[in-house]
Design a protein around this motif. Structure first.
Motif, PDB file in Angstrom:
ATOM      1  N   ALA A  65       0.848  -1.195   0.000  1.00 37.68           N
ATOM      2  CA  ALA A  65       0.000   0.000   0.000  1.00 37.68           C
ATOM      3  C   ALA A  65       0.880   1.241   0.000  1.00 37.68           C
ATOM      4  CB  ALA A  65      -0.932   0.026   1.205  1.00 37.68           C
ATOM      5  N   VAL A  66       0.399   2.278  -0.664  1.00 32.55           N
ATOM      6  CA  VAL A  66       1.026   3.594  -0.607  1.00 32.55           C
ATOM      7  C   VAL A  66       0.243   4.455   0.376  1.00 32.55           C
ATOM      8  CG1 VAL A  66       1.415   5.732  -1.894  1.00 32.55           C
ATOM      9  CG2 VAL A  66       2.046   3.536  -2.908  1.00 32.55           C
ATOM     10  N   LEU A  67       0.964   5.126   1.261  1.00 30.54           N
ATOM     11  CA  LEU A  67       0.374   6.113   2.171  1.00 30.54           C
ATOM     12  C   LEU A  67       0.705   7.482   1.603  1.00 30.54           C
ATOM     13  CD1 LEU A  67       1.489   4.564   5.598  1.00 30.54           C
ATOM     14  CD2 LEU A  67      -0.629   4.131   4.313  1.00 30.54           C
ATOM     15  N   LEU A  68      -0.256   8.076   0.912  1.00 36.08           N
ATOM     16  CA  LEU A  68      -0.028   9.306   0.148  1.00 36.08           C
ATOM     17  C   LEU A  68      -0.668  10.489   0.861  1.00 36.08           C
ATOM     18  CD1 LEU A  68       0.979  10.706  -2.453  1.00 36.08           C
ATOM     19  CD2 LEU A  68      -1.190  10.033  -3.521  1.00 36.08           C
ATOM     20  N   SER A  69       0.166  11.381   1.386  1.00 33.92           N
ATOM     21  CA  SER A  69      -0.373  12.511   2.136  1.00 33.92           C
ATOM     22  C   SER A  69      -1.214  13.424   1.251  1.00 33.92           C
ATOM     23  CB  SER A  69       0.749  13.298   2.809  1.00 33.92           C
ATOM     24  OG  SER A  69       1.538  13.996   1.870  1.00 33.92           O
ATOM     25  N   HIS A  70      -0.798  13.605  -0.003  1.00 36.31           N
ATOM     26  CA  HIS A  70      -1.602  14.345  -0.981  1.00 36.31           C
ATOM     27  C   HIS A  70      -0.969  14.182  -2.354  1.00 36.31           C
ATOM     28  CE1 HIS A  70       1.537  17.091   0.261  1.00 36.31           C
ATOM     29  NE2 HIS A  70       1.232  17.964  -0.671  1.00 36.31           N
ATOM     30  N   ASP A  71      -1.774  14.425  -3.368  1.00 35.47           N
ATOM     31  CA  ASP A  71      -1.368  14.136  -4.740  1.00 35.47           C
ATOM     32  C   ASP A  71      -1.083  15.367  -5.575  1.00 35.47           C
ATOM     33  OD1 ASP A  71      -4.158  14.352  -6.814  1.00 35.47           O
ATOM     34  OD2 ASP A  71      -4.307  14.673  -4.663  1.00 35.47           O
ATOM     35  N   GLU A  72      -1.239  16.561  -5.016  1.00 36.43           N
ATOM     36  CA  GLU A  72      -1.265  17.765  -5.844  1.00 36.43           C
ATOM     37  C   GLU A  72       0.087  18.444  -6.027  1.00 36.43           C
ATOM     38  OE1 GLU A  72      -5.234  20.011  -5.518  1.00 36.43           O
ATOM     39  OE2 GLU A  72      -4.903  19.197  -3.502  1.00 36.43           O
ATOM     40  N   HIS A  73       1.122  18.005  -5.288  1.00 37.40           N
ATOM     41  CA  HIS A  73       2.419  18.663  -5.375  1.00 37.40           C
ATOM     42  C   HIS A  73       3.492  17.651  -5.762  1.00 37.40           C
ATOM     43  CE1 HIS A  73       0.528  21.477  -2.185  1.00 37.40           C
ATOM     44  NE2 HIS A  73       0.236  21.879  -3.413  1.00 37.40           N
ATOM     45  N   PRO A  74       4.379  17.995  -6.702  1.00 40.78           N
ATOM     46  CA  PRO A  74       5.349  17.017  -7.197  1.00 40.78           C
ATOM     47  C   PRO A  74       6.386  16.588  -6.173  1.00 40.78           C
ATOM     48  CG  PRO A  74       5.780  19.182  -8.149  1.00 40.78           C
ATOM     49  CD  PRO A  74       4.464  19.272  -7.450  1.00 40.78           C
ATOM     50  N   ASP A  75       6.573  17.362  -5.099  1.00 39.87           N
ATOM     51  CA  ASP A  75       7.512  16.910  -4.074  1.00 39.87           C
ATOM     52  C   ASP A  75       6.886  15.871  -3.154  1.00 39.87           C
ATOM     53  OD1 ASP A  75       5.889  19.058  -3.117  1.00 39.87           O
ATOM     54  OD2 ASP A  75       7.256  19.391  -1.436  1.00 39.87           O
ATOM     55  N   ASN A  76       5.645  15.491  -3.425  1.00 36.45           N
ATOM     56  CA  ASN A  76       5.013  14.380  -2.705  1.00 36.45           C
ATOM     57  C   ASN A  76       4.556  13.266  -3.637  1.00 36.45           C
ATOM     58  OD1 ASN A  76       4.308  17.059  -1.049  1.00 36.45           O
ATOM     59  ND2 ASN A  76       4.571  15.339   0.366  1.00 36.45           N
ATOM     60  N   LEU A  77       4.300  13.608  -4.881  1.00 39.71           N
ATOM     61  CA  LEU A  77       3.955  12.603  -5.888  1.00 39.71           C
ATOM     62  C   LEU A  77       4.424  13.129  -7.237  1.00 39.71           C
ATOM     63  CD1 LEU A  77       2.515   9.872  -6.421  1.00 39.71           C
ATOM     64  CD2 LEU A  77       0.475  11.207  -6.989  1.00 39.71           C
ATOM     65  N   ASP A  78       5.544  12.579  -7.723  1.00 35.99           N
ATOM     66  CA  ASP A  78       6.094  13.046  -8.988  1.00 35.99           C
ATOM     67  C   ASP A  78       5.682  12.103 -10.116  1.00 35.99           C
ATOM     68  OD1 ASP A  78       7.743  10.827  -8.666  1.00 35.99           O
ATOM     69  OD2 ASP A  78       9.541  11.996  -8.217  1.00 35.99           O
ATOM     70  N   HIS A  79       6.266  12.271 -11.284  1.00 33.94           N
ATOM     71  CA  HIS A  79       5.872  11.472 -12.452  1.00 33.94           C
ATOM     72  C   HIS A  79       6.115   9.980 -12.215  1.00 33.94           C
ATOM     73  CE1 HIS A  79       5.307  15.259 -14.399  1.00 33.94           C
ATOM     74  NE2 HIS A  79       6.598  15.539 -14.462  1.00 33.94           N
ATOM     75  N   SER A  80       7.291   9.648 -11.707  1.00 33.51           N
ATOM     76  CA  SER A  80       7.599   8.241 -11.441  1.00 33.51           C
ATOM     77  C   SER A  80       6.686   7.674 -10.357  1.00 33.51           C
ATOM     78  CB  SER A  80       9.060   8.097 -11.014  1.00 33.51           C
ATOM     79  OG  SER A  80       9.935   8.497 -12.033  1.00 33.51           O
ATOM     80  N   GLY A  81       6.381   8.495  -9.367  1.00 29.43           N
ATOM     81  CA  GLY A  81       5.486   8.052  -8.303  1.00 29.43           C
ATOM     82  C   GLY A  81       4.099   7.750  -8.826  1.00 29.43           C
ATOM     83  N   ARG A  82       3.596   8.600  -9.711  1.00 32.98           N
ATOM     84  CA  ARG A  82       2.273   8.356 -10.296  1.00 32.98           C
ATOM     85  C   ARG A  82       2.261   7.056 -11.088  1.00 32.98           C
ATOM     86  NH1 ARG A  82      -1.370  12.549 -10.163  1.00 32.98           N
ATOM     87  NH2 ARG A  82      -0.506  14.471  -9.278  1.00 32.98           N
ATOM     88  N   ALA A  83       3.323   6.812 -11.831  1.00 31.66           N
ATOM     89  CA  ALA A  83       3.390   5.577 -12.605  1.00 31.66           C
ATOM     90  C   ALA A  83       3.417   4.354 -11.684  1.00 31.66           C
ATOM     91  CB  ALA A  83       4.627   5.597 -13.497  1.00 31.66           C
ATOM     92  N   LEU A  84       4.089   4.484 -10.553  1.00 28.37           N
ATOM     93  CA  LEU A  84       4.190   3.375  -9.603  1.00 28.37           C
ATOM     94  C   LEU A  84       2.825   2.990  -9.033  1.00 28.37           C
ATOM     95  CD1 LEU A  84       6.838   2.964  -6.847  1.00 28.37           C
ATOM     96  CD2 LEU A  84       4.443   3.026  -6.177  1.00 28.37           C
ATOM     97  N   LEU A  85       1.935   3.970  -8.839  1.00 29.47           N
ATOM     98  CA  LEU A  85       0.634   3.688  -8.220  1.00 29.47           C
ATOM     99  C   LEU A  85      -0.156   2.636  -8.986  1.00 29.47           C
ATOM    100  CD1 LEU A  85      -0.679   7.222  -7.132  1.00 29.47           C
ATOM    101  CD2 LEU A  85       0.736   5.603  -5.855  1.00 29.47           C
ATOM    102  N   ALA A  86       0.039   2.561 -10.289  1.00 29.04           N
ATOM    103  CA  ALA A  86      -0.715   1.606 -11.102  1.00 29.04           C
ATOM    104  C   ALA A  86      -0.378   0.164 -10.741  1.00 29.04           C
ATOM    105  CB  ALA A  86      -0.434   1.852 -12.585  1.00 29.04           C
ATOM    106  N   ASP A  87       0.790  -0.051 -10.133  1.00 28.31           N
ATOM    107  CA  ASP A  87       1.223  -1.398  -9.795  1.00 28.31           C
ATOM    108  C   ASP A  87       1.028  -1.746  -8.322  1.00 28.31           C
ATOM    109  OD1 ASP A  87       2.113  -1.900 -12.436  1.00 28.31           O
ATOM    110  OD2 ASP A  87       3.990  -0.841 -12.016  1.00 28.31           O
ATOM    111  N   VAL A  88       0.412  -0.848  -7.562  1.00 25.21           N
ATOM    112  CA  VAL A  88       0.222  -1.058  -6.126  1.00 25.21           C
ATOM    113  C   VAL A  88      -1.243  -1.387  -5.866  1.00 25.21           C
ATOM    114  CG1 VAL A  88       0.369   0.035  -3.854  1.00 25.21           C
ATOM    115  CG2 VAL A  88       2.138   0.474  -5.563  1.00 25.21           C
TER     116      VAL A  88
END
Length: 254
Positions: A65-88
């Motif tokens: 599981a990913v514990l994501l504090s928020h999705d709107e800022h790249p220093d918390n969810l960047d391009h690679s991070g977004r791609a990773l979510l598809a596999d979690v």
């Protein structure tokens, strides 16, 4: 298996850490891009990443599981991070964030909890904790943010703060769950001069010390203290503040 063998934290840079807890593997705010600049929306200030992560998504192994504090800022969810979510299998985040992300994202209201099955047949409970990304009233500009508390019958209580600048939010967590055994505490004193006149967007080192005292935390894993240009304090500042407070022995850097 001893509790110490069932809980560990590995830090990769920025806000990203892998928490192993009760046989489950939780990843916080995934940021695996190389250094670069991210333009801000609608003319707002952009953010610059200054250092690469210490690992790549392919190095992580299984993530439950990913514990994501928020999705709107790249220093918390960047391009690679977004791609990773598809596999979690599961991403826990804010209700509005889950709506934007879709897929396996699940939004949690404050104090809402989910039980996740452990390999040994027991469960880990993840509870959404309050967080405020900036000064009072910041929500309209910075959006929803969430922290998390991990609990299990036979394991330490772990608080993951997310991008939180509010000691009041920390007190609420302490009132419900304290004393907290360990915390993955976001700090770094990020500031953007045009935003809230340069007010803190997340805890600085002095407030991280106060948060530790409020929680009664015996172990502190500081994250969100490197790799971005708008972070105004570093690991050295965290160590200095905790040393001055007589709490340096509680720090762990994963």
């Amino acid at each position: 298996m001893a509790a110490s063998e069932q809980f560990s934290v590995r830090v990769f840079g920025g806000p990203t850490a892998l928490i192993e807890y009760g046989g489950l593997r939780f990843l916080t705010d995934p940021t695996f891009d190389e250094p670069g600049h991210y333009e801000g929306p609608d003319g707002r200030p952009g953010l610059t990443k200054t250092a690469p992560p210490s690992a790549k998504p392919a190095d992580l192994g299984r993530v439950d599981a990913v514990l994501l504090s928020h999705d709107e800022h790249p220093d918390n969810l960047d391009h690679s991070g977004r791609a990773l979510l598809a596999d979690v299998p599961l991403t826990l985040t804010t209700p509005s964030g889950a709506g934007r992300l879709g897929g396996t994202a699940k939004g949690l209201e404050t104090w809402e909890a989910v039980d996740l099955p452990r390999p040994d047949g027991a469960v880990v409970t993840v509870t959404a904790a309050p967080a405020l990304h900036g000064p009072e009233g910041a929500e309209k500009a910075t959006g929803e943010v969430v922290g998390f508390v991990l609990t299990a019958r036979d394991l330490p209580t772990v608080y993951v703060s997310g991008d939180n600048a509010s000691l009041d939010a920390v007190r609420q967590v302490a009132d419900r769950f304290g004393p907290v055994d360990a915390t993955v505490l976001f700090a770094g004193a990020p500031r953007l001069k045009p935003v809230f006149d340069g007010a803190l967007l997340v805890l600085d080192s002095a407030l991280a010390v106060e948060a530790t005292k409020i929680l009664g935390a015996r172990t502190v894993f500081p994250v969100h203290i490197d790799s971005w240009g708008h972070f105004t304090e570093s690991r050295d500042d965290v160590v200095a503040a905790f040393t001055a407070a007589g709490l340096a022995d509680r720090l762990r850097f994963g």
